[in-house]
Scaffold this motif. Structure first.
Motif, short mmCIF file in Angstrom:
data_model
loop_
_atom_site.label_atom_id
_atom_site.label_comp_id
_atom_site.label_asym_id
_atom_site.label_seq_id
_atom_site.Cartn_x
_atom_site.Cartn_y
_atom_site.Cartn_z
N LEU A 8 -0.92 -4.12 -4.95
CA LEU A 8 -1.75 -3.45 -3.95
C LEU A 8 -1.23 -3.70 -2.53
CD1 LEU A 8 -5.29 -4.11 -5.44
CD2 LEU A 8 -4.24 -1.88 -5.06
N LEU A 9 -0.78 -4.91 -2.26
CA LEU A 9 -0.24 -5.22 -0.93
C LEU A 9 1.06 -4.46 -0.67
CD1 LEU A 9 -1.04 -9.04 -0.72
CD2 LEU A 9 -2.23 -7.15 0.44
N ALA A 10 1.87 -4.27 -1.71
CA ALA A 10 3.08 -3.46 -1.57
C ALA A 10 2.71 -2.00 -1.31
CB ALA A 10 3.95 -3.58 -2.82
N ALA A 11 1.68 -1.52 -1.99
CA ALA A 11 1.20 -0.15 -1.77
C ALA A 11 0.66 -0.01 -0.34
CB ALA A 11 0.12 0.20 -2.78
N GLU A 12 0.00 -1.05 0.15
CA GLU A 12 -0.48 -1.01 1.53
C GLU A 12 0.69 -0.89 2.51
OE1 GLU A 12 -2.82 -3.68 4.88
OE2 GLU A 12 -2.61 -4.48 2.85
N GLU A 13 1.72 -1.68 2.28
CA GLU A 13 2.90 -1.63 3.15
C GLU A 13 3.51 -0.23 3.15
OE1 GLU A 13 7.28 -3.69 3.17
OE2 GLU A 13 5.58 -4.98 2.65
N SER A 14 3.60 0.36 1.97
CA SER A 14 4.12 1.72 1.84
C SER A 14 3.21 2.72 2.56
CB SER A 14 4.25 2.09 0.36
OG SER A 14 4.61 3.43 0.21
N ASP A 19 2.19 6.25 6.94
CA ASP A 19 0.95 6.67 7.59
C ASP A 19 0.08 7.50 6.64
OD1 ASP A 19 -0.84 6.67 9.76
OD2 ASP A 19 -0.12 8.63 10.45
N ASP A 20 -0.04 7.00 5.42
CA ASP A 20 -0.79 7.68 4.35
C ASP A 20 -2.18 7.05 4.26
OD1 ASP A 20 -1.88 8.64 1.96
OD2 ASP A 20 0.04 8.56 0.90
N ILE A 21 -3.13 7.64 4.94
CA ILE A 21 -4.48 7.07 5.03
C ILE A 21 -5.20 7.10 3.68
CG2 ILE A 21 -5.74 9.14 5.76
CD1 ILE A 21 -6.13 5.60 7.22
N GLN A 22 -4.89 8.08 2.84
CA GLN A 22 -5.54 8.12 1.52
C GLN A 22 -5.03 6.99 0.62
OE1 GLN A 22 -5.93 11.93 -0.36
NE2 GLN A 22 -6.31 12.97 1.57
N LEU A 23 -3.75 6.70 0.69
CA LEU A 23 -3.22 5.56 -0.07
C LEU A 23 -3.85 4.27 0.44
CD1 LEU A 23 -1.37 4.21 -2.11
CD2 LEU A 23 0.48 4.35 -0.43
N LEU A 24 -3.94 4.13 1.76
CA LEU A 24 -4.56 2.93 2.33
C LEU A 24 -6.03 2.81 1.92
CD1 LEU A 24 -2.94 2.95 5.88
CD2 LEU A 24 -2.42 1.42 3.97
N ALA A 25 -6.72 3.94 1.81
CA ALA A 25 -8.12 3.92 1.36
C ALA A 25 -8.20 3.40 -0.07
CB ALA A 25 -8.72 5.32 1.46
N ASN A 26 -7.31 3.87 -0.93
CA ASN A 26 -7.31 3.40 -2.32
C ASN A 26 -6.95 1.92 -2.42
OD1 ASN A 26 -8.04 5.59 -4.19
ND2 ASN A 26 -6.36 6.66 -3.18
N VAL A 27 -6.04 1.46 -1.57
CA VAL A 27 -5.70 0.04 -1.55
C VAL A 27 -6.91 -0.77 -1.10
CG1 VAL A 27 -4.29 -1.72 -0.40
CG2 VAL A 27 -3.22 0.39 -1.21
N ALA A 49 -10.11 -5.89 7.84
CA ALA A 49 -9.28 -5.17 8.82
C ALA A 49 -8.74 -3.87 8.22
CB ALA A 49 -8.13 -6.06 9.29
N LEU A 50 -8.34 -3.90 6.96
CA LEU A 50 -7.82 -2.70 6.31
C LEU A 50 -8.93 -1.64 6.20
CD1 LEU A 50 -5.61 -1.08 4.92
CD2 LEU A 50 -6.19 -2.28 2.78
N ALA A 51 -10.10 -2.05 5.75
CA ALA A 51 -11.22 -1.10 5.64
C ALA A 51 -11.57 -0.50 7.00
CB ALA A 51 -12.44 -1.78 5.03
N GLU A 52 -11.59 -1.32 8.03
CA GLU A 52 -11.90 -0.82 9.37
C GLU A 52 -10.82 0.14 9.86
OE1 GLU A 52 -12.47 -4.51 11.48
OE2 GLU A 52 -14.60 -4.61 10.89
N HIS A 53 -9.55 -0.16 9.55
CA HIS A 53 -8.44 0.73 9.91
C HIS A 53 -8.62 2.09 9.23
CE1 HIS A 53 -4.34 2.08 10.73
NE2 HIS A 53 -4.22 2.34 9.43
#
Length: 186
Positions: A8-14, A19-27, A49-53
Motif C-alpha cells: 500500500l505504501l508503494a502504491a501511495e508513492e506511485s 498525481d492519481d487521487i483515486q489511487l491515493l483514495a484507495n490506499v 495526513a493521507l486522508a486529509e490530502h
C-alpha cells in the motif's frame, strides 16, 4: 501483514508521483481499515495526513470513493477526542452512500460509522441502534447477490459479516489477479 502495508505504501508513492487521487483514495481506505487490528492504540499520523490530502481534492473523486474515504478517516480519528468531527465525517459519508444507493458502499460506511462514533454517550445510543438496524437491512439484501453462497460458506462469516467482506472486496472478478493479491489487500 507488513507486506500488505508495504504494498500500500508503494502504491501511495506511485499515486503521488502520478498525481492519481483515486489511487491515493484507495490506499487511504486500505491503510485505514487496519485501525482496530493495530497492536497499539493510537492515531496513525500518516494515515490521517493521507486522508486529509485526498479529501482536500474530494471534488475529483467519484462519490463511492469519497464516501468510503470520509468513513475511513472518521474511523482513523477514533483514538482522538474529536468526537464531533467523527460524527460530521460519518454524517457526510452516510449522506453520500444513501444517495448512491450502492449497498456495498453503504455497508462500508455504516460499519465504519458504527465503530467511529462513541456510543458511551447516551445521545449517541439512538444513532448506533438506527445504524445497526440499517446494517441488518443491507445484509438482508445480501442473500440476493450471486456470490452470497461463496461468502456464507466461509467459516465464521454470517450474513452481516459476509456482506461487509463483499463490500470491502467488491464483486469484480478481475479486481485481484490471484489469491495472493486478495490476501495482501486484506
Amino acid at each position: 501483514d507488513p507486506r500488505g502495508e508495504a504494498l500500500l505504501l508503494a502504491a501511495e508513492e506511485s499515486g503521488r508521483a502520478r498525481d492519481d487521487i483515486q489511487l491515493l483514495a484507495n490506499v487511504s481506505i486500505g491503510l485505514g481499515t487496519s485501525v482496530f487490528v493495530r497492536a497499539t492504540a493510537g492515531v496513525d499520523a500518516h494515515n490521517v495526513a493521507l486522508a486529509e490530502h485526498v479529501l482536500a481534492r474530494a471534488d475529483q473523486l467519484p462519490p463511492d470513493l469519497h464516501a468510503r474515504v470520509l468513513a475511513t478517516y472518521a474511523l482513523e480519528l477514533f483514538w482522538t477526542d474529536a468526537q464531533h468531527r467523527r460524527v460530521e465525517l460519518c454524517d457526510q459519508a452516510l449522506a453520500i452512500a444513501r444517495e448512491l444507493g450502492d449497498p456495498r458502499v453503504l455497508a462500508h460506511v455504516l460499519h465504519s460509522s458504527s465503530h467511529a462514533v462513541d456510543v458511551t454517550q447516551i445521545d449517541r445510543l439512538d444513532r448506533a441502534m438506527a445504524e445497526a438496524s440499517e446494517i441488518i437491512k443491507v445484509a438482508a439484501g445480501f442473500d440476493e447477490h450471486p456470490e452470497a453462497k461463496v461468502y456464507l460458506s466461509q467459516p465464521g462469516l454470517g450474513p452481516i459479516l459476509s456482506a461487509r467482506v463483499l463490500a470491502e472486496f467488491g464483486d469484480d472478478p478481475k479486481r485481484f489477479t490471484d489469491a495472493k493479491a486478495r490476501k495482501n489487500y486484506a
